[in-house]
Design a protein around this motif. Structure first.
Motif, mmCIF file in Angstrom:
data_model
loop_
_atom_site.group_PDB
_atom_site.id
_atom_site.type_symbol
_atom_site.label_atom_id
_atom_site.label_comp_id
_atom_site.label_asym_id
_atom_site.label_seq_id
_atom_site.Cartn_x
_atom_site.Cartn_y
_atom_site.Cartn_z
ATOM 1 N N ASN A 293 -4.472 11.638 -7.089
ATOM 2 C CA ASN A 293 -5.238 10.944 -6.049
ATOM 3 C C ASN A 293 -4.645 11.139 -4.651
ATOM 4 O O ASN A 293 -4.056 10.227 -4.068
ATOM 5 C CB ASN A 293 -5.338 9.459 -6.403
ATOM 6 C CG ASN A 293 -6.524 8.807 -5.742
ATOM 7 O OD1 ASN A 293 -7.093 9.336 -4.797
ATOM 8 N ND2 ASN A 293 -6.892 7.650 -6.249
ATOM 9 N N TRP A 294 -4.857 12.318 -4.098
ATOM 10 C CA TRP A 294 -4.304 12.656 -2.787
ATOM 11 C C TRP A 294 -4.732 11.696 -1.677
ATOM 12 O O TRP A 294 -3.903 11.343 -0.832
ATOM 13 C CB TRP A 294 -4.665 14.099 -2.428
ATOM 14 C CG TRP A 294 -4.090 14.536 -1.138
ATOM 15 C CD1 TRP A 294 -2.780 14.812 -0.878
ATOM 16 C CD2 TRP A 294 -4.787 14.729 0.083
ATOM 17 N NE1 TRP A 294 -2.632 15.169 0.431
ATOM 18 C CE2 TRP A 294 -3.849 15.127 1.046
ATOM 19 C CE3 TRP A 294 -6.116 14.606 0.461
ATOM 20 C CZ2 TRP A 294 -4.194 15.402 2.351
ATOM 21 C CZ3 TRP A 294 -6.466 14.885 1.762
ATOM 22 C CH2 TRP A 294 -5.511 15.276 2.695
ATOM 23 N N PRO A 295 -5.998 11.228 -1.615
ATOM 24 C CA PRO A 295 -6.338 10.259 -0.552
ATOM 25 C C PRO A 295 -5.503 8.979 -0.618
ATOM 26 O O PRO A 295 -5.159 8.406 0.413
ATOM 27 C CB PRO A 295 -7.818 9.965 -0.795
ATOM 28 C CG PRO A 295 -8.333 11.160 -1.504
ATOM 29 C CD PRO A 295 -7.197 11.642 -2.352
ATOM 30 N N ARG A 296 -5.165 8.542 -1.820
ATOM 31 C CA ARG A 296 -4.322 7.348 -1.950
ATOM 32 C C ARG A 296 -2.916 7.617 -1.395
ATOM 33 O O ARG A 296 -2.305 6.752 -0.769
ATOM 34 C CB ARG A 296 -4.224 6.922 -3.406
ATOM 35 C CG ARG A 296 -3.449 5.639 -3.583
ATOM 36 C CD ARG A 296 -3.141 5.296 -5.013
ATOM 37 N NE ARG A 296 -4.315 5.275 -5.862
ATOM 38 C CZ ARG A 296 -4.256 5.141 -7.181
ATOM 39 N NH1 ARG A 296 -3.095 5.013 -7.782
ATOM 40 N NH2 ARG A 296 -5.346 5.134 -7.898
ATOM 41 N N VAL A 297 -2.427 8.834 -1.607
ATOM 42 C CA VAL A 297 -1.105 9.198 -1.103
ATOM 43 C C VAL A 297 -1.109 9.219 0.430
ATOM 44 O O VAL A 297 -0.174 8.740 1.074
ATOM 45 C CB VAL A 297 -0.669 10.560 -1.676
ATOM 46 C CG1 VAL A 297 0.651 11.000 -1.085
ATOM 47 C CG2 VAL A 297 -0.570 10.482 -3.192
ATOM 48 N N VAL A 298 -2.177 9.760 1.019
ATOM 49 C CA VAL A 298 -2.272 9.785 2.481
ATOM 50 C C VAL A 298 -2.385 8.366 3.028
ATOM 51 O O VAL A 298 -1.757 8.024 4.039
ATOM 52 C CB VAL A 298 -3.459 10.667 2.929
ATOM 53 C CG1 VAL A 298 -3.680 10.560 4.417
ATOM 54 C CG2 VAL A 298 -3.211 12.110 2.534
ATOM 55 N N LEU A 299 -3.164 7.519 2.359
ATOM 56 C CA LEU A 299 -3.260 6.119 2.768
ATOM 57 C C LEU A 299 -1.889 5.442 2.682
ATOM 58 O O LEU A 299 -1.510 4.671 3.569
ATOM 59 C CB LEU A 299 -4.284 5.380 1.909
ATOM 60 C CG LEU A 299 -4.512 3.921 2.237
ATOM 61 C CD1 LEU A 299 -5.139 3.780 3.617
ATOM 62 C CD2 LEU A 299 -5.402 3.280 1.185
ATOM 63 N N GLY A 300 -1.141 5.753 1.643
ATOM 64 C CA GLY A 300 0.216 5.220 1.525
ATOM 65 C C GLY A 300 1.121 5.719 2.633
ATOM 66 O O GLY A 300 1.962 4.986 3.138
ATOM 67 N N ALA B 204 1.192 18.965 1.040
ATOM 68 C CA ALA B 204 1.122 19.130 -0.408
ATOM 69 C C ALA B 204 -0.262 18.830 -0.971
ATOM 70 O O ALA B 204 -0.391 18.548 -2.160
ATOM 71 C CB ALA B 204 2.153 18.233 -1.068
ATOM 72 N N GLU B 205 -1.295 18.924 -0.174
ATOM 73 C CA GLU B 205 -2.636 18.532 -0.609
ATOM 74 C C GLU B 205 -3.080 19.240 -1.896
ATOM 75 O O GLU B 205 -3.663 18.630 -2.778
ATOM 76 C CB GLU B 205 -3.634 18.809 0.502
ATOM 77 C CG GLU B 205 -5.049 18.488 0.121
ATOM 78 C CD GLU B 205 -6.043 18.819 1.219
ATOM 79 O OE1 GLU B 205 -7.225 18.545 1.013
ATOM 80 O OE2 GLU B 205 -5.633 19.345 2.270
ATOM 81 N N VAL C 287 0.841 -1.202 0.000
ATOM 82 C CA VAL C 287 0.000 0.000 0.000
ATOM 83 C C VAL C 287 0.874 1.251 0.000
ATOM 84 O O VAL C 287 0.560 2.241 -0.672
ATOM 85 C CB VAL C 287 -0.969 -0.022 1.202
ATOM 86 C CG1 VAL C 287 -1.695 1.299 1.350
ATOM 87 C CG2 VAL C 287 -1.970 -1.153 1.049
ATOM 88 N N ALA C 288 1.981 1.236 0.737
ATOM 89 C CA ALA C 288 2.887 2.383 0.755
ATOM 90 C C ALA C 288 3.510 2.620 -0.618
ATOM 91 O O ALA C 288 3.632 3.767 -1.063
ATOM 92 C CB ALA C 288 3.972 2.189 1.809
ATOM 93 N N VAL C 289 3.890 1.559 -1.301
ATOM 94 C CA VAL C 289 4.440 1.696 -2.658
ATOM 95 C C VAL C 289 3.365 2.222 -3.607
ATOM 96 O O VAL C 289 3.631 3.095 -4.450
ATOM 97 C CB VAL C 289 5.025 0.347 -3.145
ATOM 98 C CG1 VAL C 289 5.317 0.373 -4.628
ATOM 99 C CG2 VAL C 289 6.270 0.010 -2.348
ATOM 100 N N TRP C 290 2.148 1.740 -3.468
ATOM 101 C CA TRP C 290 1.019 2.195 -4.287
ATOM 102 C C TRP C 290 0.778 3.693 -4.071
ATOM 103 O O TRP C 290 0.589 4.451 -5.030
ATOM 104 C CB TRP C 290 -0.205 1.359 -3.906
ATOM 105 C CG TRP C 290 -1.438 1.565 -4.686
ATOM 106 C CD1 TRP C 290 -1.594 1.532 -6.043
ATOM 107 C CD2 TRP C 290 -2.743 1.797 -4.144
ATOM 108 N NE1 TRP C 290 -2.901 1.731 -6.362
ATOM 109 C CE2 TRP C 290 -3.622 1.893 -5.226
ATOM 110 C CE3 TRP C 290 -3.234 1.920 -2.857
ATOM 111 C CZ2 TRP C 290 -4.979 2.119 -5.056
ATOM 112 C CZ3 TRP C 290 -4.582 2.135 -2.690
ATOM 113 C CH2 TRP C 290 -5.444 2.235 -3.775
ATOM 114 N N GLY C 291 0.813 4.133 -2.824
ATOM 115 C CA GLY C 291 0.652 5.550 -2.523
ATOM 116 C C GLY C 291 1.835 6.378 -3.001
ATOM 117 O O GLY C 291 1.667 7.521 -3.442
#
Length: 122
Positions: A86-93, A115-116, A73-77
């Motif tokens: 996709n900022w929510p994906r980055v925060v999840l990562g 950086a939102e 998940v961190a690599v995906w983010g």
């Protein structure tokens, strides 16, 4: 005219990717350790103690699974951060990166939140 961009999403992506890679490597090592330990015990322990051979994989398996999933998940983010999408994906990562390696994950999460406005919605 586009808004000026900073290096914050790139930094967040690099920190997410580094922490995720550490999580994937650590999870793989823990899984290997549990499998080898169980295999060695299975071959050496006989009699009523034979069910003890499952203890290493039962101990290391859940930790390895947690690190492997959070690393992925961190690599995906991190990839989403490098593409500035996709900022929510980055925060999840970033949250998953804190599970993998706390110092890098906290930095990735802080930089991601700062950086939102630089991420597109797609």
């Amino acid at each position: 005219m586009t808004a000026p961009s900073s290096s914050k999403p790139t930094l967040a992506g690099v920190f997410n990717l580094a922490s995720g890679a550490m999580g994937l490597i650590g999870g793989g090592i823990l899984l290997l350790l549990g499998l080898v330990g169980s295999g060695v015990l299975w071959q050496t322990v006989h009699g009523p103690e034979a069910p003890l051979a499952i203890v290493p994989i039962a101990f290391f398996g859940p930790m390895a699974l947690l690190l492997l999933v959070s690393g992925a998940v961190a690599v995906w983010g991190g990839m989403a951060a490098l593409h500035r999408r996709n900022w929510p994906r980055v925060v999840l990562g970033g949250i998953a990166a804190t599970i993998c390696f706390l110092p890098l994950g906290v930095v990735a999460l802080i930089v991601s939140v700062m950086a939102e406005g630089e991420f597109s919605s797609t």
